[in-house]
Design a protein around this motif. Sequence first.
Motif, short mmCIF file in Angstrom:
data_model
loop_
_atom_site.label_atom_id
_atom_site.label_comp_id
_atom_site.label_asym_id
_atom_site.label_seq_id
_atom_site.Cartn_x
_atom_site.Cartn_y
_atom_site.Cartn_z
N GLU A 88 0.79 -0.84 0.07
CA GLU A 88 -0.22 -0.09 0.18
C GLU A 88 0.82 1.55 -0.49
N LYS A 107 1.32 6.09 -0.47
CA LYS A 107 0.07 7.24 -0.94
C LYS A 107 0.99 8.07 -1.74
N ASN A 108 0.07 9.27 -2.17
CA ASN A 108 0.41 10.04 -2.71
C ASN A 108 0.86 10.98 -1.72
N GLY A 144 -2.79 13.29 -0.98
CA GLY A 144 -3.30 12.12 0.21
C GLY A 144 -3.82 11.18 -0.09
N ASP A 145 -4.07 10.70 -1.72
CA ASP A 145 -4.37 9.27 -2.41
C ASP A 145 -3.82 8.32 -1.62
N LYS A 146 -4.65 7.52 -1.58
CA LYS A 146 -3.93 5.96 -0.81
C LYS A 146 -4.74 5.34 -1.56
N ARG A 198 -4.24 0.55 -1.37
CA ARG A 198 -3.97 -0.88 -1.23
C ARG A 198 -4.32 -2.26 -2.63
N GLY A 234 -9.08 2.11 -1.76
CA GLY A 234 -7.85 3.11 -1.23
C GLY A 234 -8.99 4.48 -1.20
N GLY A 291 -9.34 8.53 -2.98
CA GLY A 291 -8.92 9.72 -3.12
C GLY A 291 -9.11 10.04 -4.57
N SER A 341 -6.92 8.32 -9.23
CA SER A 341 -6.44 7.35 -8.64
C SER A 341 -7.04 6.47 -8.49
N CYS A 349 -1.32 11.22 -9.98
CA CYS A 349 -2.44 10.31 -9.16
C CYS A 349 -2.56 9.33 -10.26
N LEU A 353 0.77 5.58 -9.22
CA LEU A 353 -0.06 5.54 -7.62
C LEU A 353 -0.30 3.93 -7.81
#
Length: 148
Positions: free
Chosen positions: A35, A37-38, A42-44, A46, A64, A66, A70, A112, A115
Amino acid sequence: MPFSKEEEIYQEHILEHYEDPFHRGECTDATHADEGKNPLCGDKVRIELRVNPDGVIEEAWFEGKGCIISQASASMLLEEIEGKTVEDAKAFTTNQMLDLFGAKLTPNRQKCCLLSWRILQSAVYSPVGGEGGVEQESYSGPHSGEES
């Protein structure tokens, strides 16, 4: 300014993947996962994979939060790589990822889009619980928590 027909198709395709993503959720019996993030936006994401002993990605799932880019790109990427080999996933390039996404993006928005690609590249080297379905080797590319 109105979109061209091609841009409209890309916009619809992106929205479809965002609103009804491919394999959003958890992978039961995952063999590999990572996992990241950016930190800029704040994009996440997994990614969890189930890789068989022959190195085929039998299942690919993501979770995720975001932006549309993303999350839609994660869906597109997993749809693309499921059923392919780990070697195919390792060989999948950033340019192929951007082409798969389709829409033209600014450099910041490319981060994005890329990611999930970065996370996939490290997930194939990250067995769950230290054991994986394929022989492991060390990963020397950018880790998902790093900026590229």
